[in-house]
Design a protein around this motif. Structure first.
Motif, PDB file in Angstrom:
ATOM      1  N   MET A 221       0.826  -1.321   0.161  1.00 28.43           N
ATOM      2  CA  MET A 221       0.061   0.020   0.012  1.00 28.43           C
ATOM      3  C   MET A 221       0.849   1.282  -0.153  1.00 28.43           C
ATOM      4  N   LYS A 222       0.446   2.252  -0.976  1.00 29.58           N
ATOM      5  CA  LYS A 222       1.319   3.499  -0.803  1.00 29.58           C
ATOM      6  C   LYS A 222       0.628   4.638   0.301  1.00 29.58           C
ATOM      7  N   GLN A 223       1.557   5.409   0.616  1.00 33.19           N
ATOM      8  CA  GLN A 223       1.169   6.542   1.456  1.00 33.19           C
ATOM      9  C   GLN A 223       1.451   7.767   0.649  1.00 33.19           C
ATOM     10  N   TYR A 224       0.458   8.543   0.545  1.00 36.80           N
ATOM     11  CA  TYR A 224       0.260   9.827  -0.337  1.00 36.80           C
ATOM     12  C   TYR A 224       0.647  10.779   0.597  1.00 36.80           C
ATOM     13  N   LYS A 225       0.886  12.130  -0.014  1.00 42.46           N
ATOM     14  CA  LYS A 225       1.241  13.354   0.592  1.00 42.46           C
ATOM     15  C   LYS A 225      -0.118  14.012   1.206  1.00 42.46           C
ATOM     16  N   ILE A 226      -1.291  13.744   0.348  1.00 41.84           N
ATOM     17  CA  ILE A 226      -2.539  14.225   0.769  1.00 41.84           C
ATOM     18  C   ILE A 226      -3.306  13.164   1.176  1.00 41.84           C
ATOM     19  N   PRO A 227      -4.275  13.305   2.315  1.00 37.51           N
ATOM     20  CA  PRO A 227      -5.261  12.347   2.524  1.00 37.51           C
ATOM     21  C   PRO A 227      -6.050  11.772   1.327  1.00 37.51           C
ATOM     22  N   ASP A 228      -6.378  10.534   1.643  1.00 35.72           N
ATOM     23  CA  ASP A 228      -7.194  10.153   0.267  1.00 35.72           C
ATOM     24  C   ASP A 228      -8.577  10.807   0.192  1.00 35.72           C
ATOM     25  N   ALA A 229      -9.156  11.223   1.101  1.00 31.87           N
ATOM     26  CA  ALA A 229     -10.521  12.100   0.853  1.00 31.87           C
ATOM     27  C   ALA A 229     -10.176  13.249  -0.067  1.00 31.87           C
ATOM     28  N   ALA A 230      -9.125  14.000   0.460  1.00 35.84           N
ATOM     29  CA  ALA A 230      -8.727  15.053  -0.203  1.00 35.84           C
ATOM     30  C   ALA A 230      -8.095  14.820  -1.807  1.00 35.84           C
ATOM     31  N   TYR A 231      -7.517  13.871  -2.034  1.00 36.39           N
ATOM     32  CA  TYR A 231      -7.263  13.216  -3.465  1.00 36.39           C
ATOM     33  C   TYR A 231      -8.316  12.919  -4.163  1.00 36.39           C
ATOM     34  N   LYS A 232      -9.376  12.331  -3.613  1.00 35.00           N
ATOM     35  CA  LYS A 232     -10.535  12.259  -4.565  1.00 35.00           C
ATOM     36  C   LYS A 232     -11.062  13.340  -4.689  1.00 35.00           C
TER      37      LYS A 232
END
Length: 69
Positions: free
Chosen positions: A1-12
Motif C-alpha cells: 500500500m502507498k502513502q500519499y502526501k495528501i489524505p485519500d479524501a482530499a485526493y478524491k
C-alpha cells in the motif's frame, strides 16, 4: 500500500474537481457566457482551466512521491 502526501479524501475531491468539475464548468461558461453577455468570458475560461491544471499537478505530485508502506 502507498502513502500519499495528501489524505485519500482530499485526493478524491481534487481528482474529481480537476478531471470533471473544472473542464465541465469551463465548457459551460465558454458556451453560455457569450449568449448571456458575460464580460471577459475568455479570461474566465482560461482561469478555470488553469485551476484544473494546477489541481492535476498537485495530485500528480502526490502520486509521484507516494511511498510504499
Amino acid at each position: 500500500m502507498k502513502q500519499y502526501k495528501i489524505p485519500d479524501a482530499a485526493y478524491k475531491a481534487l481528482k474529481w474537481a480537476g478531471l470533471i468539475a473544472c473542464p465541465a464548468i469551463a465548457t459551460f461558461v465558454g458556451v453560455v457566457g457569450p449568449v448571456w453577455g458575460m464580460p471577459n468570458v475568455d479570461a474566465i475560461v482560461t482561469t478555470i482551466n488553469a485551476a484544473g491544471v494546477c489541481i492535476g499537478a498537485l495530485i500528480g505530485y502526490s502520486a509521484a512521491t507516494a511511498k510504499e508502506v
